[in-house]
Design a protein around this motif. Structure first.
Motif, PDB file in Angstrom:
ATOM      1  N   ASP A  43      -8.482 -55.170 -50.902  1.00  0.00           N
ATOM      2  CA  ASP A  43      -7.071 -54.888 -50.601  1.00  0.00           C
ATOM      3  C   ASP A  43      -6.168 -56.096 -50.808  1.00  0.00           C
ATOM      4  O   ASP A  43      -6.586 -57.223 -50.596  1.00  0.00           O
ATOM      5  N   LYS A  51     -17.538 -51.470 -35.169  1.00  0.00           N
ATOM      6  CA  LYS A  51     -18.251 -50.268 -35.611  1.00  0.00           C
ATOM      7  C   LYS A  51     -18.987 -50.502 -36.922  1.00  0.00           C
ATOM      8  O   LYS A  51     -20.150 -50.158 -37.061  1.00  0.00           O
ATOM      9  N   TRP A  52     -18.305 -51.134 -37.886  1.00  0.00           N
ATOM     10  CA  TRP A  52     -18.875 -51.177 -39.236  1.00  0.00           C
ATOM     11  C   TRP A  52     -19.506 -52.523 -39.604  1.00  0.00           C
ATOM     12  O   TRP A  52     -20.344 -52.578 -40.493  1.00  0.00           O
ATOM     13  N   SER A  98     -15.512 -44.661 -30.655  1.00  0.00           N
ATOM     14  CA  SER A  98     -15.956 -44.610 -29.263  1.00  0.00           C
ATOM     15  C   SER A  98     -14.964 -45.300 -28.337  1.00  0.00           C
ATOM     16  O   SER A  98     -14.974 -45.067 -27.144  1.00  0.00           O
ATOM     17  N   THR A 115     -15.054 -43.100 -50.681  1.00  0.00           N
ATOM     18  CA  THR A 115     -15.276 -44.531 -50.860  1.00  0.00           C
ATOM     19  C   THR A 115     -16.169 -44.861 -52.051  1.00  0.00           C
ATOM     20  O   THR A 115     -16.181 -45.999 -52.514  1.00  0.00           O
ATOM     21  N   GLY A 156     -11.912 -38.935 -32.249  1.00  0.00           N
ATOM     22  CA  GLY A 156     -12.377 -38.835 -33.632  1.00  0.00           C
ATOM     23  C   GLY A 156     -13.748 -39.473 -33.763  1.00  0.00           C
ATOM     24  O   GLY A 156     -14.648 -39.190 -32.992  1.00  0.00           O
ATOM     25  N   ILE A 157     -13.897 -40.379 -34.731  1.00  0.00           N
ATOM     26  CA  ILE A 157     -15.192 -41.038 -34.921  1.00  0.00           C
ATOM     27  C   ILE A 157     -15.299 -42.322 -34.108  1.00  0.00           C
ATOM     28  O   ILE A 157     -16.271 -43.052 -34.231  1.00  0.00           O
ATOM     29  N   ALA A 193     -10.309 -39.191 -36.388  1.00  0.00           N
ATOM     30  CA  ALA A 193     -11.339 -38.794 -37.355  1.00  0.00           C
ATOM     31  C   ALA A 193     -11.045 -39.325 -38.751  1.00  0.00           C
ATOM     32  O   ALA A 193     -11.936 -39.355 -39.599  1.00  0.00           O
ATOM     33  N   PRO A 241     -20.639 -50.475 -47.540  1.00  0.00           N
ATOM     34  CA  PRO A 241     -21.189 -51.811 -47.320  1.00  0.00           C
ATOM     35  C   PRO A 241     -22.291 -51.813 -46.257  1.00  0.00           C
ATOM     36  O   PRO A 241     -22.338 -50.935 -45.397  1.00  0.00           O
ATOM     37  N   ASP A 283     -13.220 -53.297 -53.025  1.00  0.00           N
ATOM     38  CA  ASP A 283     -12.425 -53.027 -51.816  1.00  0.00           C
ATOM     39  C   ASP A 283     -11.639 -54.272 -51.402  1.00  0.00           C
ATOM     40  O   ASP A 283     -11.516 -54.570 -50.218  1.00  0.00           O
ATOM     41  N   CYS A 342     -10.635 -47.581 -39.757  1.00  0.00           N
ATOM     42  CA  CYS A 342     -10.942 -48.922 -39.273  1.00  0.00           C
ATOM     43  C   CYS A 342     -10.502 -49.176 -37.855  1.00  0.00           C
ATOM     44  O   CYS A 342     -10.159 -50.296 -37.497  1.00  0.00           O
ATOM     45  N   GLU A 393      -9.259 -45.017 -47.846  1.00  0.00           N
ATOM     46  CA  GLU A 393     -10.671 -44.603 -47.817  1.00  0.00           C
ATOM     47  C   GLU A 393     -10.799 -43.083 -47.728  1.00  0.00           C
ATOM     48  O   GLU A 393     -11.905 -42.549 -47.663  1.00  0.00           O
ATOM     49  N   PHE A 424     -14.298 -39.218 -46.078  1.00  0.00           N
ATOM     50  CA  PHE A 424     -14.343 -40.503 -46.771  1.00  0.00           C
ATOM     51  C   PHE A 424     -14.414 -40.311 -48.285  1.00  0.00           C
ATOM     52  O   PHE A 424     -15.104 -39.422 -48.787  1.00  0.00           O
ATOM     53  N   ASN A 469     -16.428 -57.165 -48.286  1.00  0.00           N
ATOM     54  CA  ASN A 469     -15.255 -56.309 -48.476  1.00  0.00           C
ATOM     55  C   ASN A 469     -14.211 -56.452 -47.374  1.00  0.00           C
ATOM     56  O   ASN A 469     -13.087 -55.985 -47.539  1.00  0.00           O
TER      57      ASN A 469
END
Lengths: 595, 189
Positions: free
Chosen positions: A332, A572-573, A97, A471, A94-95, A148, A475, A330, A152, A219, A469, A425
């Motif tokens: 949670d 990643k984020w 790596s 969202t 998916g997204i 994908a 961020p 965000d 997270c 998300e 997404f 977040n």
């Protein structure tokens, strides 16, 4: 360590090998002995088998506290690696790596059961001072399909045991029962649907012959739920949506004309807890969607950002406590609710503790959902001046407002399209679990001390697309993020200690009578004094710690185990907030320590 | 119950074996067997995956907001081939779009800047470096298959991915759905 134990290890291995060879022919045919069958009685009474770790959160109350004390504050400095085992599952999809390890090992009678991010289950024989892989069950997760729509990371937080089965989830939405002896899949059932943006990352909670499943995807425009599957009939017993449907109580807290509730989020991806005294499951509920465009979904948006109590038999909602109504951050509330009894003037107080992404730790009365106390556990909170001491709501909360602005100057909104908030977040406290020492009445929170920058995107119904997404912004990370272990005295509701760390705590906690164990994404596993939080021992694994430690015994000896492999959302984020972590390599390894 | 005996396993195995033979026989990159072998942009498609363009822009190139900020839509882009080549090589200063050219901002100035000039605007370094031919190939792929395309379709998705994944089912039209048993996995809930 190698020099010291090499000889005994070899002889132990030879002995075991001999036993294995003689037993090999008949072992496969032997039925599981009754002592190995996990039933409700054992799950309710885990304190009777302290050498095992049968629940994801150690017990139904999520204490993550072991009474084992062979390893203690006096000798922990001698703790060394006993053995390691390479696992798989770091492949991308998916997204993503690569995958990572976020699971808690389960231990039973000298065997460990662990998962990798793609949901492969590994049974490991820990007898004889080393780890030997007994079997691996690879569920052949549909990586591109699930990866994908995993916001997270390629994550799986572990298994549960029931009867002669190992119960696990996959990112692509399945509940799988594997025969504990053979590693063969006994049956599987589709519970969540990645076509709707639903994935599963949490470990199942087993209650009375049911596997309780939570879902991720707030998300991606899901409508969250908690589902119970009967482990005998393999059929669904109940499914309770965390966002009310038309005509149900709470739907009045979705005041828009966009039908926002149908894609309102409220995911449930952290394993909850169970109070057998009242047959109540308590589960944390995630953010509303779209995350940052709160004006798209005016109203309090129940039951997002809430602790939710369900009747375990029927799934009916008993009570809720919402932390951040109409959440624009965000924040949670998916975190585990830790069930704690504290002596009080009118008899024991039955509390549920939750450390929220919004930076506040809460104690609520778990018999009725009423607020007892709350306090910020992070160093910096900018979105509110604090909690109302009666209601526990943020002071600025106005029930007459459809869109909450809290401290408006920092709150993301359609008139404040780019703004910095603290906590960021990710929290506060994210999924990494807390631990609770019932003797000291100290509750240990793995903290992300953070701020970050939010950019708002105004959403319209035409932007809602399956598997994309949802969202309402995103961020970025212009600020350095650090961490801490923060201990709260549950008898007073005050911070007892804070041990600051250079990196956020992305792994979680283990408590023993006089120690707490935790790790850092920069690689260190450490033991702290349970009272002072002074560091007594540390070992660098050379990978990134992204999972909680646990402890067990085998052959009468105590071990501490932890999965190591940085994955999840962070690298990643959020990596720009911790630039040194960019050099941490993907990995997949089980570390086991002993004296 | 639905999956109780892995009904899909034998056929999935067959598909992947066939796909493997096909790719060994016909494509230089040994990666994708879905696009026709004659498609000159196959090499660029392989780069699009290998360099993890999909990590932010997604397989369909539409990008979109989310936890990582907002990757621009390559479907709606007005960039020319040369501009795409420059941005893949040099990244976009001040954004999360990485640079993929070895030596960018060091041996080769980018957007007229070296590393010192770029300062805090320095874009991140890509997870892999691409050779000039790879960068041209991925730009050709974007121009041929993504730029100017409308909403993603099932045919586009199936051409991008291995057919063993259900990643494309969501793009099927109602007319396409009944022939595929795997599309019904969510039923009965």
């Amino acid at each position: 360590m190698e020099r010291f134990s090499g000889h005994t290890r070899i002889s132990a291995r030879a002995r075991l090998l001999a036993i294995a060879v003689t037993a090999a022919g008949m072992a496969a045919a032997l039925p599981t002995s009754a002592a190995d069958e996990v039933n409700q009685e054992r799950l309710l009474n885990v304190e009777k088998e302290p050498g095992n770790w049968l629940h994801h959160h150690q017990n139904y109350s999520a204490h993550r506290f072991s009474t084992l004390k062979e390893i203690n504050r006096d000798n922990v400095k001698n703790l060394k690696v006993a053995w390691t085992l390479h696992l798989g599952g770091i492949e991308g999809g998916g997204i993503w790596s690569h995958g990572g390890l976020e699971g808690t090992p389960i231990a039973e009678n000298g065997f460990l059961y662990v998962t990798d991010g793609w949901g492969s289950v590994y049974k490991i024989d820990a007898h004889g001072g080393r780890g030997v892989l007994v079997w691996k069950m690879d569920p052949k997760t549909d990586r591109d399909w699930a990866g994908a729509v995993a916001c997270c990371g390629v994550d799986n937080r572990g298994v549960a045991l029931w009867g002669d089965l190992v119960i696990s989830h996959t990112l692509d939405g399945r509940l799988i029962a594997t025969n504990k002896e053979t590693g063969q899949v006994a049956w599987q059932r589709t519970v969540a649907d990645p076509d709707k943006g639903e994935t599963i990352t949490g470990a199942p909670l087993i209650v009375k012959n049911m596997a309780i499943t939570g879902v991720a995807g707030a998300e991606y425009g899901i409508r969250g739920w908690i589902a119970a599957t009967d482990l005998t009939t393999q059929k669904e017993v109940w499914r309770t949506y965390t966002i009310p449907g038309k005509g149900e109580p709470g739907i009045e807290t979705w005041k828009d004309s966009n039908n926002a509730a149908a894609a309102g989020g409220g995911s449930t991806w952290v394993t909850g807890t169970y109070d057998p005294a009242t047959d109540t499951i308590i589960w944390g509920i995630g953010n509303p969607g779209p995350d940052w465009d709160s004006a798209y979904r005016p109203g309090d948006n129940l039951y997002t950002d809430s602790s939710l109590a369900l009747d375990a038999t029927t799934g009916k909602i008993k009570w809720h406590f919402q932390h951040t109504p109409n959440d624009p951050y965000d924040y949670d509330s998916v975190a585990e609710n830790v069930l704690v009894d504290i002596p009080g003037p009118g008899g024991p107080q039955k509390l549920a503790l939750e450390a929220d992404r919004n930076g506040f730790a809460y104690a609520i009365d778990r018999t009725n959902g009423k607020f007892v106390w709350g306090l910020p556990f992070v160093k910096k909170v900018t979105w509110t001046k604090g909690l109302d001491p009666e209601s526990g709501k943020p002071i600025e909360y106005d029930p007459n407002k459809a869109v909450q602005t809290y401290i408006a100057s920092v709150t993301p909104s359609r008139t404040n399209m780019e703004t910095d908030i603290c906590p960021g977040n990710m929290g506060g406290k994210n999924w990494p679990p807390t631990a609770y020492n019932p003797d000291l009445k100290l509750w240990y929170i793995p903290v992300i001390e953070s701020c970050n920058r939010i950019k708002v995107e105004v959403m319209t119904p035409d932007k809602l697309k399956p598997r994309e997404f949802w969202t309402g912004g995103g961020p970025s990370q212009p600020f350095r993020i650090t961490g801490s272990v923060t201990a709260i005295d549950v008898t007073t509701g005050k911070i007892a200690q804070k041990m600051e760390t250079p990196f956020p705590n992305l792994g979680g906690m283990l408590a023993t009578p006089d120690l707490v164990f935790t790790g850092q994404p920069s690689g260190e596993v450490m033991a702290l004094d349970a009272k002072s939080l002074q560091k007594l021992w540390e070992f660098n694994t050379g990978g990134g710690v992204n999972a909680p430690p646990m402890t067990f015994t085998v052959d009468g000896k105590q071990y501490v185990a932890i999965l190591v492999g940085l994955g999840g959302a962070w690298d990643k984020w959020f990596i720009d907030s911790t630039p040194e972590l960019k050099k941490i390599q993907p990995g997949s390894m089980l570390y086991v320590f002993a004296l | 119950m639905f999956f109780s005996r892995f009904p899909a396993a034998p056929s999935m195995l067959l598909v992947s074996v066939v796909a493997l033979n096909f790719s060994i026989g016909t494509t230089a990159f040994g990666q994708s067997a879905q696009a026709p072998a004659s498609d000159p942009t196959n090499a660029g498609k392989a780069v699009f995956s290998k360099a993890n363009c999909v990590g932010c822009h997604k397989w369909h190139g539409n990008g979109g907001g989310g936890y990582g900020g907002d990757a621009l839509s390559l479907r709606k882009t007005e960039l020319t081939r040369d501009q795409i080549i420059e941005i893949v090589g040099c990244g976009r200063p001040g954004t999360g779009m990485p640079f993929f050219m070895r030596g960018a901002y060091d041996e080769v100035k980018c957007h007229g800047m070296n590393r010192q000039d770029a300062g805090a605007q320095m874009p991140p370094e890509g997870g892999t470096f691409l050779r000039p031919k790879d960068i041209e190939a991925v730009a050709d792929y974007v121009i041929a298959h993504i730029k100017g395309a409308g909403e993603p379709t099932y045919a586009e998705c199936a051409a991008f991915f291995s057919s063993t994944s259900r990643v494309c089912d969501v793009y099927k039209t109602p007319a396409q759905k009944p022939d595929d048993a795997t599309a019904s996995t969510g039923k009965g809930q």
